[in-house]
Design a protein around this motif. Structure first.
Motif, PDB file in Angstrom:
ATOM      1  N   ILE A 154     -18.826   5.870  47.483  1.00  0.00           N
ATOM      2  CA  ILE A 154     -18.601   6.705  48.671  1.00  0.00           C
ATOM      3  C   ILE A 154     -19.494   7.941  48.623  1.00  0.00           C
ATOM      4  CG2 ILE A 154     -16.908   8.139  49.886  1.00  0.00           C
ATOM      5  CD1 ILE A 154     -14.736   6.192  48.961  1.00  0.00           C
ATOM      6  N   ALA A 155     -19.542   8.600  47.464  1.00  0.00           N
ATOM      7  CA  ALA A 155     -20.361   9.799  47.323  1.00  0.00           C
ATOM      8  C   ALA A 155     -21.849   9.474  47.461  1.00  0.00           C
ATOM      9  CB  ALA A 155     -20.082  10.461  45.971  1.00  0.00           C
ATOM     10  N   GLN A 156     -22.274   8.356  46.889  1.00  0.00           N
ATOM     11  CA  GLN A 156     -23.683   7.953  46.998  1.00  0.00           C
ATOM     12  C   GLN A 156     -24.052   7.714  48.451  1.00  0.00           C
ATOM     13  OE1 GLN A 156     -25.849   8.031  44.675  1.00  0.00           O
ATOM     14  NE2 GLN A 156     -25.065   7.367  42.700  1.00  0.00           N
ATOM     15  N   PHE A 157     -23.175   7.057  49.195  1.00  0.00           N
ATOM     16  CA  PHE A 157     -23.421   6.785  50.617  1.00  0.00           C
ATOM     17  C   PHE A 157     -23.512   8.090  51.407  1.00  0.00           C
ATOM     18  CE2 PHE A 157     -21.577   6.301  54.875  1.00  0.00           C
ATOM     19  CZ  PHE A 157     -22.470   5.390  55.438  1.00  0.00           C
ATOM     20  N   LEU A 158     -22.552   8.999  51.167  1.00  0.00           N
ATOM     21  CA  LEU A 158     -22.531  10.269  51.895  1.00  0.00           C
ATOM     22  C   LEU A 158     -23.753  11.128  51.583  1.00  0.00           C
ATOM     23  CD1 LEU A 158     -18.749  11.267  51.618  1.00  0.00           C
ATOM     24  CD2 LEU A 158     -19.989  10.545  53.672  1.00  0.00           C
ATOM     25  N   MET A 159     -24.157  11.178  50.315  1.00  0.00           N
ATOM     26  CA  MET A 159     -25.330  11.983  49.955  1.00  0.00           C
ATOM     27  C   MET A 159     -26.589  11.472  50.649  1.00  0.00           C
ATOM     28  SD  MET A 159     -24.915  13.200  45.967  1.00  0.00           S
ATOM     29  CE  MET A 159     -24.548  11.575  45.267  1.00  0.00           C
ATOM     30  N   GLY A 160     -26.672  10.151  50.824  1.00  0.00           N
ATOM     31  CA  GLY A 160     -27.821   9.576  51.512  1.00  0.00           C
ATOM     32  C   GLY A 160     -27.812   9.840  53.005  1.00  0.00           C
ATOM     33  N   LYS A 161     -26.617  10.034  53.567  1.00  0.00           N
ATOM     34  CA  LYS A 161     -26.485  10.222  55.020  1.00  0.00           C
ATOM     35  C   LYS A 161     -26.457  11.687  55.446  1.00  0.00           C
ATOM     36  CE  LYS A 161     -26.175   5.910  56.457  1.00  0.00           C
ATOM     37  NZ  LYS A 161     -27.126   5.336  57.437  1.00  0.00           N
ATOM     38  N   VAL A 162     -25.698  12.514  54.731  1.00  0.00           N
ATOM     39  CA  VAL A 162     -25.488  13.898  55.192  1.00  0.00           C
ATOM     40  C   VAL A 162     -25.954  14.955  54.193  1.00  0.00           C
ATOM     41  CG1 VAL A 162     -23.533  13.186  56.605  1.00  0.00           C
ATOM     42  CG2 VAL A 162     -23.117  13.968  54.268  1.00  0.00           C
ATOM     43  N   PHE A 168     -19.918  17.317  49.559  1.00  0.00           N
ATOM     44  CA  PHE A 168     -18.825  18.032  48.911  1.00  0.00           C
ATOM     45  C   PHE A 168     -17.855  18.624  49.932  1.00  0.00           C
ATOM     46  CE2 PHE A 168     -21.642  17.879  45.214  1.00  0.00           C
ATOM     47  CZ  PHE A 168     -20.734  17.607  44.198  1.00  0.00           C
ATOM     48  N   TYR A 169     -18.374  19.063  51.078  1.00  0.00           N
ATOM     49  CA  TYR A 169     -17.485  19.564  52.130  1.00  0.00           C
ATOM     50  C   TYR A 169     -16.553  18.446  52.613  1.00  0.00           C
ATOM     51  CZ  TYR A 169     -20.779  23.491  52.443  1.00  0.00           C
ATOM     52  OH  TYR A 169     -21.581  24.578  52.170  1.00  0.00           O
ATOM     53  N   ILE A 170     -17.124  17.277  52.850  1.00  0.00           N
ATOM     54  CA  ILE A 170     -16.343  16.139  53.347  1.00  0.00           C
ATOM     55  C   ILE A 170     -15.329  15.677  52.307  1.00  0.00           C
ATOM     56  CG2 ILE A 170     -16.467  13.715  54.065  1.00  0.00           C
ATOM     57  CD1 ILE A 170     -19.232  14.387  55.293  1.00  0.00           C
ATOM     58  N   LEU A 171     -15.792  15.538  51.065  1.00  0.00           N
ATOM     59  CA  LEU A 171     -14.896  15.076  50.006  1.00  0.00           C
ATOM     60  C   LEU A 171     -13.780  16.089  49.742  1.00  0.00           C
ATOM     61  CD1 LEU A 171     -17.377  13.492  47.424  1.00  0.00           C
ATOM     62  CD2 LEU A 171     -15.841  12.316  49.006  1.00  0.00           C
TER      63      LEU A 171
END
Length: 411
Positions: A154-162, A168-171
């Motif tokens: 999940i974190a890898q996907f989010l870092m690539g997108k946003v 970290f804000y989203i998580l």
């Protein structure tokens, strides 16, 4: 009785809390992205994790008393605020490129959230599952061990997108929401409650004598004055010291000792996480069947045998299998200890006693990785450290036998 909550939903709420805070084990996936944005060294970034683990152990000692006085619902809400805020502020620290703020946000604030969240569901679940204490603690703490497998993709996907900061804000918002909602369902069972159809099982020590508790058991301060508490503390400290040492250097150890490639070593680390989580449930559930004293001692026998074979053998396949076996023993300590505490000291202030004993984690979190890296730097080999770990596990084995034979308290 119609208003009594469903204990399996209580368990689900507890696992949800641990799945959230267990994301801390995925910290290493952020090292390179943060380094690329800030040019902080990998060592400096990793130090935030060390601070968080130290604060987990120390804050757990205080929050264990808090959960006994104010209940798991309030403790869980405190944990959700601290952990969620710590993760979100970590994103801000990265955005403004402030290393001290990273240590305060992730290490201190997030670490307090870790300690608060760790002790919140465990003592509660033990009370709801008096017939399956090992299963209850194994389920909760398995969630902590498995969390990195959920968080990493999940974190890898989010870092690539946003981007990293926004991730970290989203998580932070996600963890806060999950923990806050889950904590609203947590509460202690009614006084005198037992599961329908429960057959009372009397836990026995290794000498075959029943482990007796008087009334609801000892208070935390009374438990601190017993030799049983300090022997259990020391066995947990030694187990975590060795386990964290292996965790912190598994990849370079595999590359150096058996010539494993970077990619294969990284895959092995992922597999280790699975066995770490499974070990928590397997050994704890086994302790319900054969008794905590016997199974706790068996964990150290298996661990000592695996470390000794690892020290002597250079076969790649055997190396991976032994590392995974060691990880199950590492996870076992976390999951068996809370149920063992309930057997020996009763459930009167189980959360507080568990919090005190988790200070062993804070101490081992510093000693284990430093011991391994220091000895490796001095000798340029992992063999001497493995030998030291074998000795430490054998000491823990001896102590576990002693506490297993005298696991009875007198008020």
């Amino acid at each position: 009785m119609n208003k009594v909550k469903n204990r399996w939903l209580i368990a689900l709420a507890g696992v949800s809390v641990h799945l959230s805070i267990g994301s801390a084990y995925a910290w290493s996936i952020y090292t390179k992205p943060i380094n690329a944005l800030t040019e902080w060294s990998a060592t400096s970034i990793s130090f935030a994790f060390s601070i968080a683990i130290f604060c987990l152990g120390t804050s757990a000692a205080f929050m264990g008393k808090f959960v006994e006085h104010y209940g798991p619902r309030k403790t869980g809400m405190v944990a959700s605020i601290f952990f969620g805020a710590g993760i979100a502020l970590t994103g801000l620290a990265i955005q403004v490129q402030s290393l001290p703020m990273l240590y305060i946000s992730y290490g201190l604030i997030g670490g307090i959230g870790l300690g608060s969240g760790y002790v919140t569901p465990v003592s509660t679940m033990v009370r709801w599952f008096p017939d399956h204490r090992g299963l209850a603690t194994g389920l909760a703490i398995m969630g902590f061990g498995f969390a990195s497998l959920v968080t990493s993709p999940i974190a890898q996907f989010l870092m690539g997108k946003v981007g990293v900061s926004n991730t970290f804000y989203i998580l932070g918002a996600l963890y806060f929401s999950v923990m806050f909602i889950a904590s609203r369902y947590l509460e202690k069972p009614p006084k005198g409650w037992t599961p329908q159809g429960m057959v009372q099982h009397q836990e026995k020590n290794q000498a075959g004598q029943p482990i007796q508790t008087e009334g609801e058991g000892l208070t935390a301060n009374e438990a601190l004055r017993t030799s049983n508490f300090w022997m259990l503390w020391l066995t947990l400290f030694l187990n975590i010291t060795c386990g964290l040492g292996i965790v912190s250097a598994a990849s370079p150890m595999a590359q150096e000792m058996i010539g494993m490639s970077d990619q294969t070593a990284a895959a092995m680390v992922g597999v280790m996480g699975i066995f770490n989580g499974l070990g928590r449930l397997f050994w704890a559930t086994l302790s319900d069947r054969f008794g905590r004293p016997k199974v706790f001692t068996m964990v150290f026998i298996v661990n000592a045998a695996a470390l000794t074979t690892l020290y002597l053998s250079g076969a790649p396949i055997l190396f991976v299998g032994l590392i995974c076996l060691i990880m199950t023993c590492y996870g076992a300590g976390f999951s068996i200890i809370p149920a063992y505490i309930g057997d020996v000291f009763g459930t009167r202030e189980l959360g507080a006693i568990h919090g005190y004993i988790l200070t062993a984690w804070a101490a081992a979190g510093i000693v284990g990785p430093i011991l391994l890296s220091t000895v490796h730097q001095m000798t340029n080999s992992y063999k001497p450290t493995l030998f030291i770990f074998i000795v430490l596990v054998c000491i823990a084995l001896i102590i576990s036998v002693i506490v297993g034979r005298k696991a009875v308290h007198k008020k």
